[in-house]
Design a protein around this motif. Sequence first.
Motif, PDB file in Angstrom:
ATOM      1  N   ASN A  15       0.827  -1.214   0.000  1.00  0.00           N
ATOM      2  CA  ASN A  15       0.000   0.000   0.000  1.00  0.00           C
ATOM      3  C   ASN A  15       0.859   1.261   0.000  1.00  0.00           C
ATOM      4  N   ASP A  16       1.963   1.255   0.738  1.00  0.00           N
ATOM      5  CA  ASP A  16       2.843   2.417   0.776  1.00  0.00           C
ATOM      6  C   ASP A  16       3.490   2.664  -0.590  1.00  0.00           C
ATOM      7  N   VAL A  17       3.869   1.594  -1.269  1.00  0.00           N
ATOM      8  CA  VAL A  17       4.476   1.739  -2.600  1.00  0.00           C
ATOM      9  C   VAL A  17       3.458   2.338  -3.557  1.00  0.00           C
ATOM     10  N   GLU A  18       2.240   1.825  -3.527  1.00  0.00           N
ATOM     11  CA  GLU A  18       1.193   2.357  -4.411  1.00  0.00           C
ATOM     12  C   GLU A  18       0.840   3.797  -4.045  1.00  0.00           C
ATOM     13  N   SER A  19       0.800   4.108  -2.760  1.00  0.00           N
ATOM     14  CA  SER A  19       0.487   5.469  -2.324  1.00  0.00           C
ATOM     15  C   SER A  19       1.584   6.447  -2.732  1.00  0.00           C
ATOM     16  N   LEU A  20       2.852   6.034  -2.632  1.00  0.00           N
ATOM     17  CA  LEU A  20       3.951   6.894  -3.071  1.00  0.00           C
ATOM     18  C   LEU A  20       3.867   7.131  -4.571  1.00  0.00           C
ATOM     19  N   HIS A  21       3.536   6.104  -5.319  1.00  0.00           N
ATOM     20  CA  HIS A  21       3.375   6.235  -6.769  1.00  0.00           C
ATOM     21  C   HIS A  21       2.292   7.272  -7.081  1.00  0.00           C
ATOM     22  N   LEU A  63       7.997  -8.998   1.411  1.00  0.00           N
ATOM     23  CA  LEU A  63       8.739  -7.879   0.848  1.00  0.00           C
ATOM     24  C   LEU A  63       8.210  -7.501  -0.526  1.00  0.00           C
ATOM     25  N   VAL A  64       8.123  -6.212  -0.766  1.00  0.00           N
ATOM     26  CA  VAL A  64       7.747  -5.688  -2.074  1.00  0.00           C
ATOM     27  C   VAL A  64       8.944  -4.894  -2.571  1.00  0.00           C
ATOM     28  N   SER A  65       9.371  -5.152  -3.810  1.00  0.00           N
ATOM     29  CA  SER A  65      10.472  -4.389  -4.371  1.00  0.00           C
ATOM     30  C   SER A  65      10.102  -3.960  -5.786  1.00  0.00           C
ATOM     31  N   GLY A  66      10.748  -2.918  -6.234  1.00  0.00           N
ATOM     32  CA  GLY A  66      10.470  -2.417  -7.567  1.00  0.00           C
ATOM     33  C   GLY A  66      11.347  -1.231  -7.883  1.00  0.00           C
ATOM     34  N   GLN A  67      11.022  -0.571  -8.972  1.00  0.00           N
ATOM     35  CA  GLN A  67      11.815   0.580  -9.409  1.00  0.00           C
ATOM     36  C   GLN A  67      10.879   1.675  -9.894  1.00  0.00           C
ATOM     37  N   PHE A  68      11.036   2.858  -9.305  1.00  0.00           N
ATOM     38  CA  PHE A  68      10.342   4.043  -9.795  1.00  0.00           C
ATOM     39  C   PHE A  68      11.206   4.659 -10.869  1.00  0.00           C
ATOM     40  N   VAL A  69      10.619   5.001 -12.005  1.00  0.00           N
ATOM     41  CA  VAL A  69      11.318   5.737 -13.044  1.00  0.00           C
ATOM     42  C   VAL A  69      10.608   7.070 -13.187  1.00  0.00           C
ATOM     43  N   VAL A  70      11.301   8.144 -12.757  1.00  0.00           N
ATOM     44  CA  VAL A  70      10.755   9.491 -12.804  1.00  0.00           C
ATOM     45  C   VAL A  70      11.407  10.185 -13.993  1.00  0.00           C
TER      46      VAL A  70
END
Length: 179
Positions: free
Chosen positions: A139-145, A166-173
């Motif tokens: 939820n935090d990852v989706e909320s930050l997105h 654990l949830v991991s991923g990559q934000f590309v801004v």
Amino acid sequence: NFDRAVNLQQRQFQASSHWLKLLHAWRGITAAAIVLLSVFIVNRVAVLEDIEQQLSSIKNNQYELIKGHVEPGVTRDSNLKKEMIKLLQNSSSSDQQTDFLHLLLEFSQARESFSSIEIVKIGYQLERLSIDISSKQLNDVESLHAALRARGLTVDLDRLNIKPELVSGQFVVKGANSG
């Protein structure tokens, strides 16, 4: 005079203590406990010393990374985060560098309210800021997105890997000119 000549007292009076007998029985265990406590304290001191060395190494690496971008009066002991923020606010550098710093500032400000999200790696290439993250809460990852998008940034969430713990991923801004 007869009282002084005959003394039937064999030694000085000592009160017999029940506690002394109990303490005497526990003497070996007490010594072992003191030795174990000493070993534990020495171990903790060694661990703290190691952590302090790691912190010092991290601070030195941070300083080496940004020393060319900050004022000459900034030392290794200065608050490097404040210096970078000051640099961002007063920056008159090239558009690409300003874009990188602007994207990093926007991401950092959006992430402040999501303490469960840890930054693993940050990269910048072709006007794209890529930030590898990990978190225990999807939820935090989706909320930050969503928060990044609400700030008007073009953001993609790539390589999202969801495991129970654990949830991991990559934000590309993306920058202003990258489309």
